[in-house]
Design an enzyme around this catalytic site. Structure first.
Site, short mmCIF file in Angstrom:
data_model
loop_
_atom_site.label_atom_id
_atom_site.label_comp_id
_atom_site.label_asym_id
_atom_site.label_seq_id
_atom_site.Cartn_x
_atom_site.Cartn_y
_atom_site.Cartn_z
N ASP A 200 0.86 -1.18 0.00
CA ASP A 200 0.00 0.00 0.00
C ASP A 200 0.90 1.24 0.00
O ASP A 200 2.06 1.18 0.40
CB ASP A 200 -0.88 -0.04 1.25
CG ASP A 200 -1.60 1.27 1.49
OD1 ASP A 200 -2.32 1.72 0.59
OD2 ASP A 200 -1.42 1.85 2.58
N LYS B 243 -8.30 -4.95 -3.36
CA LYS B 243 -6.85 -5.18 -3.49
C LYS B 243 -6.51 -6.67 -3.40
O LYS B 243 -5.56 -7.12 -4.04
CB LYS B 243 -6.09 -4.41 -2.41
CG LYS B 243 -6.02 -2.91 -2.64
CD LYS B 243 -5.06 -2.28 -1.64
CE LYS B 243 -5.06 -0.77 -1.73
NZ LYS B 243 -4.08 -0.18 -0.82
#
Length: 274
Positions: free
Chosen positions: A8, A195
């Site tokens: 991230d 994700k």
């Protein structure tokens, strides 16, 4: 053995000045030299990721990027899309009605028009600044049903967004993947987008198992990839429920947490192996 690291960006790879520290840069380069694939997995569009991809030298045809919270997975070199799930104008029309009822602003990323908002506001300006994208004001009621929208966001100051989330129609959570990526950003994605799906799609293409994947994150929009990962890393600054999911809690993003996680879980393991 970890073969793929998905990171991230905000609150994880980047410190509070939105920078990659020298120690973190070094750890990523060492992992790459050891044959480990490193990918950025972010809510940002590719435009907002490109400066960091260039800094980390992740720009070849063999490099991949996961953008829009997993809605898009592509090769960085050619831009070839290997996985894509998007919303459309009909979703924009419906969500704009809900946003108005809840008293929040709305913006979206349009394939044709870039960053669009129903009404100019400070939070869309933040999005624009983060990603280096211009904003266009668009009446969402006039969107065409088949306009491709990669993701749609409710944006407002934290207390207003808290209240909107508490009053969000339950049906929307069945219709969309709903994730809060920042105190002032609530994101609506295609129900099959997150994700975790993005990382899994990439792992499949690379012929890897979940056990060979490390994911690092700090917020609600990282939840799915941490659930998927063989090694789930939560940052020291992560939300408590994200920390509860993790196999490993790294120092915070202000303390080179990503570097420490890579050093301890990937580089040290490689040294031991040799």
């Amino acid at each position: 053995m970890i073969k793929l690291i998905a990171l991230d960006m905000d609150g994880t790879l980047l410190n509070d000045e939105k920078k990659i520290t020298p120690r973190t840069y070094q750890a990523i380069q060492q992992a790459k030299q050891a044959g480990v694939k490193v990918v950025l997995a972010s809510g940002r569009p590719l435009e907002g990721l490109r400066p960091y991809l260039e800094q980390l030298e992740l720009t070849s045809e063999q490099d991949f990027v996961i953008s829009y919270n997993g809605s898009l997975v592509q090769r960085v070199g050619s831009g070839e899309i290997i996985h894509k799930t998007t919303l459309n104008g009909s979703d924009g029309i419906e969500l704009a009605r809900v946003a108005e009822q809840l008293g929040v602003f709305i913006h979206a990323f349009s394939a044709e028009h870039g960053l669009i908002t129903q009404q100019h506001n400070p939070w869309t300006d933040i999005e624009s600044s983060i990603n280096g994208m211009d904003v266009s004001e668009v009446d969402f009621a006039k969107l065409k049903a088949n306009d491709a929208l990669t993701k749609i966001m409710f944006v407002a100051e934290e207390s207003v967004l808290d209240k909107a989330i508490a009053n969000l129609p339950a049906s929307l959570r069945e219709q969309y993947t709903v994730v809060r990526s920042a105190p002032f950003f609530l994101e609506f994605l295609h129900i099959e987008s997150n994700k975790g799906v993005g990382v899994e799609q990439l792992a499949n293409i690379l012929g890897l198992q979940a056990s060979q994947v490390m994911c690092a994150g700090d917020a609600d929009n990282d939840r799915h990839m941490l659930q998927y990962a063989g090694l789930a890393v939560a940052m020291g600054n992560a939300d408590e429920d994200i920390k509860a999911m993790a196999n490993y809690i790294a120092p915070s993003n202000k303390e080179d947490g990503v570097a420490v996680a890579i050093e301890e879980n990937v580089l040290n393991a490689l040294c031991t192996e040799h």
